[in-house]
Design an enzyme around this catalytic site. Structure first.
Site, mmCIF file in Angstrom:
data_model
loop_
_atom_site.group_PDB
_atom_site.id
_atom_site.type_symbol
_atom_site.label_atom_id
_atom_site.label_comp_id
_atom_site.label_asym_id
_atom_site.label_seq_id
_atom_site.Cartn_x
_atom_site.Cartn_y
_atom_site.Cartn_z
ATOM 1 C CE LYS A 1 -3.048 2.156 3.347
ATOM 2 N NZ LYS A 1 -3.041 2.134 4.813
ATOM 3 C CG HIS B 1 -4.341 2.048 11.840
ATOM 4 N ND1 HIS B 1 -3.750 3.245 11.506
ATOM 5 C CD2 HIS B 1 -3.611 1.089 11.214
ATOM 6 C CE1 HIS B 1 -2.721 3.028 10.706
ATOM 7 N NE2 HIS B 1 -2.603 1.715 10.514
ATOM 8 C CG ASP C 1 -0.664 -2.052 10.447
ATOM 9 O OD1 ASP C 1 -1.446 -1.082 10.331
ATOM 10 O OD2 ASP C 1 0.550 -1.981 10.179
ATOM 11 C CG HIS D 1 0.700 2.341 13.568
ATOM 12 N ND1 HIS D 1 0.274 1.062 13.895
ATOM 13 C CD2 HIS D 1 0.557 2.433 12.223
ATOM 14 C CE1 HIS D 1 -0.098 0.424 12.806
ATOM 15 N NE2 HIS D 1 0.059 1.238 11.763
HETATM 16 O O1 LIG Z 1 2.734 6.066 6.740
HETATM 17 C C1 LIG Z 1 3.164 5.323 7.632
HETATM 18 O O2 LIG Z 1 4.321 5.364 8.031
HETATM 19 C C2 LIG Z 1 2.230 4.321 8.273
HETATM 20 C C3 LIG Z 1 1.005 4.016 7.455
HETATM 21 C C4 LIG Z 1 0.157 2.990 8.102
HETATM 22 O O3 LIG Z 1 0.129 2.860 9.290
HETATM 23 C C5 LIG Z 1 -0.666 2.090 7.289
HETATM 24 O O4 LIG Z 1 -0.736 2.267 6.070
HETATM 25 O O5 LIG Z 1 -1.268 1.159 7.869
HETATM 26 FE FE LIG Z 2 -0.733 0.920 9.858
#
Ligand SMILES: O=C(O)CCC(=O)C(=O)O
Ligand SMILES: [Fe+2]
Length: 266
Positions: free
Chosen positions: A127, A146, A148, A202
């Site tokens: 992503k 959130h 993951d 995070h």
């Molecule tokens: O941009 C980031 O460093 C984290 C992004 C994130 O937490 C995610 O895409 O689940």
């Molecule tokens: Fe994330």
């Protein structure tokens, strides 16, 4: 292994070139998939546009790809070879980390890897997060707080700070360490370990002066084939199971439902 730096340069190229490449190759793809990809991209671009027109700076998921599909698209550029090489190397790294975590739990080395689907079933998804510049970052949030859902997540970024972790009751900004890769433990490992490993809360913040881009690879178990629940070895009378048995798909559903309920009660 390609160094994280060269990998993010390559992934950056992938981010920039992918729209064009997909457009060019659209005709040779099954129509439904091409349309799906196209809709997702239009939706992402619209999110960015609406965000900037309304003065609300939002982050946008610019692109969402399965690494295996990237390879199947056969993007004829150095990006395709390097991206699949990056996926291959990350898969190896994931195995090593899963072994180390298994040993820490007193399990056999290959146990967690097996529990998340093994070589055949563990899915790697890429992503790309695009965080536009924002003159008033304190009024905007990029990616909201959130955890993951993955087993493990690996993140590269363009060295602009923005990732924050909730640690000891406070939001802490992750340091930008050159030539390093960030790894999160996700919900899947938290469940299997009965909370002995925590899925870190995070979020991603926008930056006042710079665009931030991050490339997150989520290592996920198959949606329906595996029931996720605390492994018997992690449970005891004094350590009862903290999570009910659920497939990965049910876990996602449960999280979405909880989020909707939380939003309704606010
Ligand atoms: O941009 C980031 O460093 C984290 C992004 C994130 O937490 C995610 O895409 O689940
Ligand atoms: Fe994330």
């Amino acid at each position: 292994m390609a160094s994280p730096r060269s990998s993010w340069i390559v992934l950056g190229k992938l981010g920039r070139n992918s729209l064009n490449s997909l457009w060019r190759r659209k005709r040779s793809m099954p129509t439904t998939r091409a349309l799906g990809m196209f809709r997702a991209m239009v939706a992402s671009l619209l999110t960015m546009l609406v965000g900037s027109l309304s003065g609300r700076t939002t982050s946008s998921i610019l692109f969402f790809l399965r690494i295996r599909e990237t390879c199947q698209f056969g993007l004829k550029s150095p990006a395709s070879t390097l991206t699949s090489e990056y996926a291959r190397q990350l898969r190896g790294l994931a195995s090593k980390i899963l072994s180390a975590l298994s040993i820490c739990l007193g399990l056999e080395e290959g146990r967690l890897e097996k529990e998340v689907g093994g070589l055949e079933e563990l899915l790697l998804q890429l992503k790309i997060n695009y965080y536009p510049k924002c003159p008033q970052p304190e009024l905007a949030l990029g990616v909201e707080a959130h955890t993951d859902i993955s087993a493990l997540t690996f993140i590269l970024h363009n060295m602009v700070p923005g990732l924050q972790l909730f640690y000891q009751g406070k939001w802490v900004t992750a340091k930008c360490v050159p030539n390093s890769i960030i790894m999160h433990i996700g919900d899947t490992i938290e469940i299997l370990s009965n909370g002995k490993f925590k899925s870190i809360l995070h979020r991603g913040l926008v930056n006042k002066e710079k665009v931030r881009i991050s490339w997150a690879v989520f290592c996920e178990p198959p949606k329906d084939k595996i029931i996720l629940k605390p492994l018997p070895e992690t449970v005891s009378e004094t350590d009862p199971p903290l999570f009910p048995p659920r497939t990965f798909a049910q876990h996602i559903e449960h999280k979405l439902f909880r989020k909707t309920q939380d939003n309704l009660s606010n």
